[in-house]
Design a protein around this motif. Structure first.
Motif, PDB file in Angstrom:
ATOM      1  N   LEU A  70       2.875   3.778 -11.649  1.00 15.95           N
ATOM      2  CA  LEU A  70       1.659   3.224 -12.250  1.00 15.95           C
ATOM      3  C   LEU A  70       0.838   2.455 -11.213  1.00 15.95           C
ATOM      4  CD1 LEU A  70       0.208   3.060 -14.978  1.00 15.95           C
ATOM      5  CD2 LEU A  70       1.428   0.950 -15.407  1.00 15.95           C
ATOM      6  N   GLY A  71       1.515   1.684 -10.360  1.00  9.54           N
ATOM      7  CA  GLY A  71       0.822   0.956  -9.309  1.00  9.54           C
ATOM      8  C   GLY A  71       0.169   1.879  -8.298  1.00  9.54           C
ATOM      9  N   LEU A  72       0.836   2.986  -7.998  1.00  5.79           N
ATOM     10  CA  LEU A  72       0.277   3.963  -7.072  1.00  5.79           C
ATOM     11  C   LEU A  72      -0.949   4.645  -7.666  1.00  5.79           C
ATOM     12  CD1 LEU A  72       0.881   5.234  -4.302  1.00  5.79           C
ATOM     13  CD2 LEU A  72       2.215   6.957  -5.492  1.00  5.79           C
ATOM     14  N   LEU A  73      -0.872   5.030  -8.928  1.00  5.97           N
ATOM     15  CA  LEU A  73      -2.006   5.694  -9.568  1.00  5.97           C
ATOM     16  C   LEU A  73      -3.193   4.752  -9.766  1.00  5.97           C
ATOM     17  CD1 LEU A  73      -0.151   7.915 -12.190  1.00  5.97           C
ATOM     18  CD2 LEU A  73      -1.240   8.630 -10.062  1.00  5.97           C
ATOM     19  N   GLY A  81      -3.740  -1.895  -9.106  1.00  8.66           N
ATOM     20  CA  GLY A  81      -2.351  -1.453  -9.081  1.00  8.66           C
ATOM     21  C   GLY A  81      -1.421  -2.333  -8.274  1.00  8.66           C
ATOM     22  N   ALA A  82      -1.957  -3.358  -7.615  1.00  7.97           N
ATOM     23  CA  ALA A  82      -1.131  -4.205  -6.747  1.00  7.97           C
ATOM     24  C   ALA A  82      -0.057  -4.955  -7.527  1.00  7.97           C
ATOM     25  CB  ALA A  82      -2.013  -5.196  -5.987  1.00  7.97           C
ATOM     26  N   THR A  83      -0.371  -5.418  -8.727  1.00 12.58           N
ATOM     27  CA  THR A  83       0.626  -6.158  -9.498  1.00 12.58           C
ATOM     28  C   THR A  83       1.772  -5.254  -9.940  1.00 12.58           C
ATOM     29  OG1 THR A  83      -0.674  -5.824 -11.497  1.00 12.58           O
ATOM     30  CG2 THR A  83      -0.998  -7.895 -10.315  1.00 12.58           C
ATOM     31  N   THR A 112       7.465   4.171  -4.041  1.00 12.78           N
ATOM     32  CA  THR A 112       6.163   4.173  -4.716  1.00 12.78           C
ATOM     33  C   THR A 112       5.560   2.772  -4.779  1.00 12.78           C
ATOM     34  OG1 THR A 112       7.272   4.029  -6.863  1.00 12.78           O
ATOM     35  CG2 THR A 112       6.641   6.228  -6.092  1.00 12.78           C
ATOM     36  N   GLY A 113       6.414   1.749  -4.925  1.00 11.45           N
ATOM     37  CA  GLY A 113       5.901   0.376  -4.930  1.00 11.45           C
ATOM     38  C   GLY A 113       5.320  -0.021  -3.578  1.00 11.45           C
ATOM     39  N   ALA A 120      -3.180  -1.063  -1.864  1.00  8.48           N
ATOM     40  CA  ALA A 120      -3.854  -2.311  -2.246  1.00  8.48           C
ATOM     41  C   ALA A 120      -4.311  -3.086  -1.010  1.00  8.48           C
ATOM     42  CB  ALA A 120      -2.920  -3.164  -3.099  1.00  8.48           C
ATOM     43  N   VAL A 121      -3.481  -3.110   0.022  1.00  5.57           N
ATOM     44  CA  VAL A 121      -3.885  -3.770   1.268  1.00  5.57           C
ATOM     45  C   VAL A 121      -5.076  -3.040   1.877  1.00  5.57           C
ATOM     46  CG1 VAL A 121      -3.146  -4.222   3.646  1.00  5.57           C
ATOM     47  CG2 VAL A 121      -1.642  -4.820   1.751  1.00  5.57           C
TER      48      VAL A 121
END
Length: 136
Positions: A70-73, A81-83, A112-113, A120-121
Motif C-alpha cells: 500500500l505504501g509503495l502504490l 505512502g510514507a506512513t 516493499t516498505g 517518499a524521500v
C-alpha cells in the motif's frame, strides 16, 4: 564467636550472632515451605498445539507486506505512502523476531516498505529542490 564459648570482651563483639535457631512468630510460614527453585531453572514444557501455533504465525509479516504494498502504490502518486511504508518496515522487523517461519512474508514487507520510503524521500527531494524554488 557464638555459642557457650563466647567471650563478651573479644574483639569480635561487633559481629551479630546469626547462628541462633529461628524463633517461630505467630502467623509466620515455616522457612522450609518458602524455598522454591528459581523459575529460570524450571524447564517450560510446550504442548503440541502451542508449537504448531507458534510455527504457523504470520500475522505481523503479512501485515508488513500489505502495508508495504500500500505504501509503495500510494508513494507513486505522492508522499502519502510514507506512513504505510514506515509501518511496513516496523512490522517486518517485529515479524522477523517473532515469526521465524514467515521469512518470505516479512522479507517482502521489508523490501516493499523500504522501496516506499525511497519513493517518499524522492518526493521530498523533488518538492523541496524543484517545486518550492520555482514558486519563490
Amino acid at each position: 564467636m557464638t555459642g557457650q564459648n563466647h567471650d563478651p570482651r573479644s574483639p569480635e563483639d561487633f559481629r551479630l550472632d546469626l547462628t541462633r535457631p529461628p524463633v517461630r512468630v505467630e502467623g509466620e510460614l515455616a522457612w522450609e515451605s518458602t524455598m522454591t527453585a528459581p523459575t529460570e531453572w524450571v524447564p517450560r514444557v510446550h504442548t503440541d498445539a502451542e508449537i504448531s501455533t507458534v510455527a504457523n504465525r504470520r500475522g505481523f509479516s503479512i501485515a508488513a507486506f500489505a502495508c508495504g504494498l500500500l505504501g509503495l502504490l500510494l508513494g507513486i502518486f505522492g508522499i502519502w505512502g510514507a506512513t504505510f511504508a514506515l509501518a511496513a518496515v516496523i512490522l517486518a522487523s517485529v515479524g522477523r523476531s517473532v515469526e521465524p517461519g514467515a521469512k518470505t512474508w516479512w522479507g517482502y514487507g521489508l523490501v516493499t516498505g523500504l522501496a516506499g520510503l525511497a519513493i517518499a524521500v524522492g518526493w521530498i527531494v523533488y518538492i523541496t529542490q524543484v517545486l518550492l524554488p520555482s514558486f519563490g
